[in-house]
Design a protein around this motif. Structure first.
Motif, short mmCIF file in Angstrom:
data_model
loop_
_atom_site.label_atom_id
_atom_site.label_comp_id
_atom_site.label_asym_id
_atom_site.label_seq_id
_atom_site.Cartn_x
_atom_site.Cartn_y
_atom_site.Cartn_z
N SER A 44 35.64 84.46 124.94
CA SER A 44 35.34 83.44 123.93
C SER A 44 35.96 82.08 124.24
N GLY A 45 36.96 82.10 125.14
CA GLY A 45 37.65 80.84 125.45
C GLY A 45 38.82 80.59 124.49
N ILE A 56 40.63 81.60 113.03
CA ILE A 56 39.20 81.56 113.33
C ILE A 56 38.63 82.96 113.14
N PHE A 57 37.40 83.00 112.63
CA PHE A 57 36.73 84.31 112.42
C PHE A 57 35.68 84.54 113.50
N TRP A 58 35.39 85.80 113.71
CA TRP A 58 34.41 86.11 114.78
C TRP A 58 33.02 85.55 114.45
N ALA A 59 32.66 85.63 113.17
CA ALA A 59 31.33 85.14 112.76
C ALA A 59 31.16 83.65 113.05
N ASP A 60 32.32 82.92 113.10
CA ASP A 60 32.22 81.49 113.39
C ASP A 60 31.67 81.24 114.79
N LEU A 61 31.93 82.22 115.67
CA LEU A 61 31.47 82.06 117.06
C LEU A 61 30.00 82.43 117.23
N ILE A 62 29.51 83.30 116.37
CA ILE A 62 28.13 83.78 116.55
C ILE A 62 27.15 82.62 116.34
#
Ligand code: ADP
Length: 499
Positions: A44-45, A56-62
């Protein structure tokens, strides 16, 4: 205790070494993560602490376009207590896009309402890229095949049709749905219709190619039953789906039609040519026909005189002579008519060896009566020729007759065998050779041997060789002769082999 810690550390080390990112999080649309393996940074970096500390939440990356779908898949699996598997894009810390494969399941803990998710995220960007490239390549080749002017048909090893492009549908009048899964033989007339399953089976078993890898002209059948000529080339394709055959088909009916028109035209010309030749020969014919007519007139007058003188005993002889000369005149006229007749030359593929065998049989009785034997020497593995069989047989028969007459004229002094032989010359023409042991051709005769009406025989017409030569020339060959050293003459002609 130390042992348990060791185990945990060991497990932790293992998880960290996993490609991708192992995680444990809370089952909620935002996908909060409580634990992430070291692969998190690479995937994810972001450092994993950013997730673990809930910055930060995982859904933010999707990727926003994939977010709802991803959540739908996860929640559907959780509701049915099944493993979830979702493919979606994430936007990494550097703003790049990556495809991930997220698979895991829900973990329910006793005494708590909170549901956890445990899973593994793998980077599948490369696979997705290859997939999309493949998809594009496939779409591209399908588009090419579909817009191709030639019909393209694929079949499997059982001969069942798998693909049938647009040109094929147009050419044969069937839609793909009508033909998918059907045996390719529906597109073939007999004898291929019955034989094709066997050809294919033999090829699949023995790899012995007859048409595969080469092109050939064959006949095909449309949906409406009409048969048309095509050029077909077949290649074999091996893939993980098994062996398949791809046929490339070009409709050559128009080409054939043009050829037929050209041939008709040539025949027309040949007819005109024959008529011209007839004109030229008219003088010769007049001369030739004058002989029996003069004889008839002389014999009639002689008969009249005998009758007047009362000498009737010699009359039957006179009538015989009259009839002979009248028949001869008739013969000449008939020959002339048959030459002028506008009969179309029926060309077909023929085997010269079969052809000379047939002629030898035809001439057998005549040879026996002359006490001559005909020897046939058939050349090995001769390619076929395209000829008017009857005409070529006439030529061979004429050469055999001439030879036998020449042999008889010297009482078969040099032997009583006449041979007819076939040979392949330079791979492009077939030579038919008739060798006799007769009187040979004198220089005087040789000069005008192919000229109509030049004969040395009492009953000869002198038309045989001139007609024969015209026939051979019309077939694209040559007719010639030479005297043999050991006596007799050799007459030979060539015919181009079928292309
Ligand atoms: P015809 O047999 O009616 O005379 P052709 O055109 O077939 O007519 O032959 C012309 C002449 O060529 C014959 O009369 C003969 O003198 C000569 N000739 C043909 N074939 C042979 C041969 N095999 N040997 C010797 N002379 C031949």
């Amino acid at each position: 205790m130390t042992n348990r810690l060791d185990n945990i550390n060991h497990l932790d080390a293992l998880v960290h070494k996993l490609p991708g990112m192992a995680y444990r999080g809370i089952y909620a649309p935002q996908r909060p993560i409580e634990f992430a393996s070291a692969g998190c940074q690479q995937l994810s970096g972001y450092p994993r602490s950013d997730f673990e500390d809930q910055r930060i939440f995982w859904a933010d990356l999707i990727h926003p376009d994939d977010r709802d779908d991803a959540w739908r898949i996860v929640s559907a699996a959780v509701n049915t207590d099944k493993e979830f598997k979702a493919e979606y894009r994430i936007v990494t810390q550097g703003g790049g896009e990556r495809w991930v494969w997220d698979r895991g399941r829900a973990v329910f803990s006793a005494g708590s309402d909170m549901i956890h998710l445990e899973g593994l995220l793998s980077d599948i960007t490369e696979r997705k890229q290859t997939e999309s490239e493949l998809y594009e390549t496939r779409a591209f080749s399908e588009a090419v095949v579909d817009t191709a002017a030639e019909a393209v048909i694929t079949i499997n090893v059982d001969g069942c049709i798998e693909t049938f492009n647009r040109a094929a549908q147009f050419m044969f009048g069937y839609s793909l749905d009508e033909l998918r899964g059907k045996n390719i033989k529906v597109l073939m007339p007999e004898p291929d219709h019955t034989g094709h399953d066997e050809y294919l089976k033999r090829y699949v078993q023995t790899d012995e190619a007859r048409i595969i890898g080469t092109g050939r002209e064959v006949l095909a059948r449309r949906k409406d039953g009409s048969v048309f000529p095509i050029h077909l080339s077949v290649s074999e394709v091996q893939s993980h789906l098994g062996r398949r055959f791809v046929g490339l088909i070009r409709d050559i009916s128009l080409q054939r039609e043009a050829e037929t028109t050209a041939r008709h035209h040539l025949e027309e010309l040949a007819h005109v040519d024959r008529l011209n030749m007839l004109g030229e020969m008219a003088a010769g014919i007049a001369h030739e026909i004058n002989q029996p007519l003069t004889a008839i007139s002389l014999f009639s007058q002689a008969g009249k005189r005998l009758l007047h003188g009362g000498d009737v005993d010699r009359l039957p002889d006179i009538f015989d002579k009259l009839s002979q000369h009248a028949l001869r005149a008739g013969d000449i006229i008939e020959r002339m008519q048959s030459m002028a007749r506008h009969s179309e030359s029926a060309r077909e593929s023929a085997d010269c060896n079969v052809l000379i065998e047939q002629v030898a049989k035809l001439a057998e009785t005549e040879a026996r009566l002359r006490d001559i034997s005909i020897e046939v020497k058939a050349g090995p593995e001769l390619p076929s020729v395209v000829v008017d069989t009857v005409q070529i047989q006439q030529v061979v028969l004429n050469l055999l007759r001439n030879g036998m007459e020449a042999m008889q004229s010297i009482d078969c002094r040099y032997g009583n065998v006449i041979t007819v032989e076939t040979k392949l010359r330079d791979d492009c023409e077939i030579e038919v050779v008739v060798v006799d042991s007769g009187c040979g051709v004198t220089e005087a005769v040789a000069e005008k041997i192919f000229t109509p009406f030049s004969t040395t025989k009492d009953t000869g017409m002198g038309m045989g060789l001139s007609l024969s030569r015209n026939i051979i020339i019309a077939h694209g060959g040559q007719l010639a002769f030479h005297n043999n050293r050991s006596g007799g003459a050799t007459f030979y002609f060539t015919l181009p082999v079928e292309k």
